[in-house]
Scaffold this active site. Structure first.
Site, PDB file in Angstrom:
ATOM      1  N   SER A   1      -6.669  -5.771  -3.030  1.00  0.00           N
ATOM      2  CA  SER A   1      -5.642  -5.359  -4.094  1.00  0.00           C
ATOM      3  C   SER A   1      -5.969  -5.945  -5.537  1.00  0.00           C
ATOM      4  O   SER A   1      -6.711  -6.747  -5.618  1.00  0.00           O
ATOM      5  CB  SER A   1      -4.160  -6.053  -3.470  1.00  0.00           C
ATOM      6  OG  SER A   1      -3.446  -6.278  -4.526  1.00  0.00           O
TER       7      SER A   1
ATOM      8  N   TYR B   1       0.110 -13.053  -0.782  1.00  0.00           N
ATOM      9  CA  TYR B   1      -0.479 -11.749  -0.583  1.00  0.00           C
ATOM     10  C   TYR B   1      -1.620 -11.489  -1.318  1.00  0.00           C
ATOM     11  O   TYR B   1      -2.775 -11.155  -0.572  1.00  0.00           O
ATOM     12  CB  TYR B   1       0.591 -10.912  -1.246  1.00  0.00           C
ATOM     13  CG  TYR B   1       0.021  -9.277  -1.315  1.00  0.00           C
ATOM     14  CD1 TYR B   1      -0.224  -8.605  -0.084  1.00  0.00           C
ATOM     15  CD2 TYR B   1      -0.099  -8.821  -2.257  1.00  0.00           C
ATOM     16  CE1 TYR B   1      -0.817  -7.469   0.064  1.00  0.00           C
ATOM     17  CE2 TYR B   1      -0.762  -7.365  -2.417  1.00  0.00           C
ATOM     18  CZ  TYR B   1      -0.941  -6.889  -1.281  1.00  0.00           C
ATOM     19  OH  TYR B   1      -1.435  -5.542  -1.322  1.00  0.00           O
TER      20      TYR B   1
HETATM   21  N1  LIG Z   1       0.514   0.636  -2.341  1.00  0.00           N
HETATM   22  C1  LIG Z   1      -0.029  -0.045  -3.298  1.00  0.00           C
HETATM   23  O1  LIG Z   1       0.261   0.225  -4.493  1.00  0.00           O
HETATM   24  C2  LIG Z   1      -1.129  -0.794  -2.803  1.00  0.00           C
HETATM   25  C3  LIG Z   1      -1.608  -1.876  -3.973  1.00  0.00           C
HETATM   26  C4  LIG Z   1      -2.732  -2.447  -3.516  1.00  0.00           C
HETATM   27  C5  LIG Z   1      -3.075  -2.883  -2.146  1.00  0.00           C
HETATM   28  N2  LIG Z   1      -2.333  -2.034  -1.129  1.00  0.00           N
HETATM   29  C6  LIG Z   1      -2.828  -2.175   0.120  1.00  0.00           C
HETATM   30  O2  LIG Z   1      -3.202  -0.853   0.540  1.00  0.00           O
HETATM   31  C7  LIG Z   1      -2.684  -0.826   1.998  1.00  0.00           C
HETATM   32  C8  LIG Z   1      -1.882   0.273   2.346  1.00  0.00           C
HETATM   33  O3  LIG Z   1      -0.783  -0.001   1.664  1.00  0.00           O
HETATM   34  P1  LIG Z   1       0.707   0.758   1.773  1.00  0.00           P
HETATM   35  O4  LIG Z   1       1.183   1.091   0.401  1.00  0.00           O
HETATM   36  O5  LIG Z   1       0.356   2.278   2.391  1.00  0.00           O
HETATM   37  O6  LIG Z   1       1.600   0.043   2.708  1.00  0.00           O
HETATM   38  P2  LIG Z   1       2.530   0.412   3.778  1.00  0.00           P
HETATM   39  O7  LIG Z   1       3.314  -0.721   4.187  1.00  0.00           O
HETATM   40  O8  LIG Z   1       3.256   1.653   3.647  1.00  0.00           O
HETATM   41  O9  LIG Z   1       1.398   0.918   4.995  1.00  0.00           O
HETATM   42  C9  LIG Z   1       0.762  -0.376   5.793  1.00  0.00           C
HETATM   43  C10 LIG Z   1       1.114  -0.032   7.357  1.00  0.00           C
HETATM   44  O10 LIG Z   1       0.560  -0.835   7.980  1.00  0.00           O
HETATM   45  C11 LIG Z   1       1.463  -1.126   9.142  1.00  0.00           C
HETATM   46  N3  LIG Z   1       0.863  -2.440   9.488  1.00  0.00           N
HETATM   47  C12 LIG Z   1       1.428  -3.601   8.928  1.00  0.00           C
HETATM   48  N4  LIG Z   1       1.064  -4.756   9.743  1.00  0.00           N
HETATM   49  C13 LIG Z   1       0.482  -4.188  10.647  1.00  0.00           C
HETATM   50  C14 LIG Z   1      -0.124  -4.927  11.950  1.00  0.00           C
HETATM   51  N5  LIG Z   1      -0.385  -6.106  11.833  1.00  0.00           N
HETATM   52  N6  LIG Z   1      -0.497  -4.335  13.017  1.00  0.00           N
HETATM   53  C15 LIG Z   1      -0.418  -2.739  12.904  1.00  0.00           C
HETATM   54  N7  LIG Z   1       0.078  -2.108  11.971  1.00  0.00           N
HETATM   55  C16 LIG Z   1       0.574  -2.874  10.898  1.00  0.00           C
HETATM   56  C17 LIG Z   1       2.832  -0.914   8.693  1.00  0.00           C
HETATM   57  O11 LIG Z   1       3.707  -0.579   9.757  1.00  0.00           O
HETATM   58  C18 LIG Z   1       2.621   0.145   7.654  1.00  0.00           C
HETATM   59  O12 LIG Z   1       2.775   1.482   8.395  1.00  0.00           O
HETATM   60  C19 LIG Z   1      -2.288  -2.304   2.610  1.00  0.00           C
HETATM   61  O13 LIG Z   1      -3.451  -3.056   3.057  1.00  0.00           O
HETATM   62  C20 LIG Z   1      -1.856  -2.865   1.320  1.00  0.00           C
HETATM   63  O14 LIG Z   1      -1.906  -4.260   1.025  1.00  0.00           O
HETATM   64  C21 LIG Z   1      -1.496  -0.993  -1.498  1.00  0.00           C
END
Ligand SMILES: NC(=O)c1ccc[n+]([C@@H]2O[C@H](COP(=O)([O-])OP(=O)(O)OC[C@H]3O[C@@H](n4cnc5c(N)ncnc54)[C@H](O)[C@@H]3O)[C@@H](O)[C@H]2O)c1
Length: 336
Positions: free
Chosen positions: A126, A151
């Site tokens: 991130s 985080y």
């Molecule tokens: N969306 C953003 O702006 C952003 C920015 C930086 C980093 N990220 C990273 O990208 C990745 C995806 O983000 P996103 O926005 O799609 O988030 P999101 O929360 O929509 O997707 C994450 C998914 O992982 C599942 N999950 C969470 N913990 C789990 C576990 N322990 N076991 C199994 N499933 C689990 C959740 O149910 C969810 O559907 C994440 O790692 C997030 O930290 C996202």
């Protein structure tokens, strides 16, 4: 080639799975469909994927035995780990959720990759790892020792853990530092969703740091395109790397981290204007202080990414916001 994607019911994971399925890959998914935000939204995302014949396992990453049986049964060539407890602000409320999913869960992912001969691990990091850094644009060669939220600390921990597995077991690992991802099917805890919902309902929106924020908003299709191009580009050892002057973005081991951002930060007030333009309504604004854990500005240097995959995100904010709002109004069946 078989690809195991975690976080398939999530925002980015559902878009990525759809694209890789369309490109003809065999895709296996994992998501525990937890209730951090709307389970219905997650199930609807999954429903579309299930129609495309994805095989999905509803398990927790940190359930080590269950995860190992998926590795044993599916034997993936590539693993893309997107499942995580996301969100900066929630990490002040529920810190343990971040250690459980992002640290314990990621340990099991690394173990699975090690024991089942995965030849490319790609995982989500991130932009928040840049924490207190102020030199812009943020570069993967910068030191990132000053995270401002748990985080961010868990995402930095993932990069460190990945490096040890690249070093010890020659596992190619690529960490992707995403910069504020937005687009259709987006997350209800993020600004675009919250602002749109409040403006539609004539409610006030909370504008942090009195509007003095900049974000390198990155459209989800651009994120997905970049990840897709990295599927057959596992990290390689950098022969020029020197321990005497260690570049944090690569290693003698097959280890790499990239920024994936738009390389073009947008002022928060401009972002709100883009939403107002599309909705044809003016937001009622509550100006507030910077929230604990938040950073005022993000800005990605993406030269390294571009050199590797010949692509960098470029979607204009108004275009991306328009696509999100078109989806939002249709999905929630709202007539303005
Ligand atoms: N969306 C953003 O702006 C952003 C920015 C930086 C980093 N990220 C990273 O990208 C990745 C995806 O983000 P996103 O926005 O799609 O988030 P999101 O929360 O929509 O997707 C994450 C998914 O992982 C599942 N999950 C969470 N913990 C789990 C576990 N322990 N076991 C199994 N499933 C689990 C959740 O149910 C969810 O559907 C994440 O790692 C997030 O930290 C996202």
């Amino acid at each position: 080639m078989k690809i195991l994607i975690t976080g398939t019911a999530g925002f980015i994971g559902s878009h990525l799975s759809r694209k890789l399925l369309n490109n003809g890959y065999s895709v296996v998914g994992i998501d525990n469909v937890n209730n951090y935000y709307s389970v219905d939204l997650k199930k609807d995302r999954l429903k579309i994927l299930l129609e495309s014949k994805i095989k999905n396992y509803e398990i927790d990453l940190e359930d080590h035995n269950a995860l190992m049986s998926v590795f044993e049964k599916e034997n993936p060539d590539v693993v893309i780990n997107l499942a995580a407890q996301a969100g900066v602000r929630y990490s002040l409320e529920n810190p343990h959720a971040y250690i459980t999913s992002n640290v314990n869960g990621f340990t099991s992912i690394l173990e699975g990759c090690r024991h089942y001969g995965v030849n490319n691990l790609i995982y989500a990091s991130s932009s928040s790892v840049y924490g207190a850094n102020t030199t812009k644009p943020f570069s993967t060669s910068d030191n990132i020792d000053h995270p401002l939220s748990l985080y961010a600390a868990t995402k930095k921990a993932n990069e460190l853990m990945a490096h040890t597995y690249s070093h010890l077991y020659n596992l190619p690992t690529t960490g992707l530092r995403f910069f504020t991802v937005y687009g259709p099917w987006g997350r209800p805890d993020m600004a675009l969703f919250k602002f749109t919902k409040s403006i539609v309902n004539n409610e006030h929106i909370d504008v942090y740091n009195h509007g003095n924020m900049m974000r390198d908003f990155t459209y989800v299709d651009d994120i997905v395109e970049a990840i897709t191009r990295l599927v057959d580009k596992p990290a390689e050892s950098n022969s020029d790397w020197s321990g005497a002057n260690p570049d944090p973005s690569s290693s003698k081991a097959p280890y790499k981290v990239y920024n994936i951002g738009n390389n073009s930060p947008v002022r928060l007030m401009e972002f709100i204007e883009a939403i107002e333009n599309k909705l044809g309504k003016t937001a009622k604004k509550n100006f507030m202080n910077l929230q604990p854990g938040d950073v005022p500005e993000t800005y990605a240097n993406v030269d390294d990414l571009y050199n590797t995959i010949d692509f960098k995100p470029e979607t204009k904010i108004q275009d991306g916001v328009n696509n999100f709002i078109d989806w939002y109004l249709e999905y929630y069946d709202i007539k303005l």
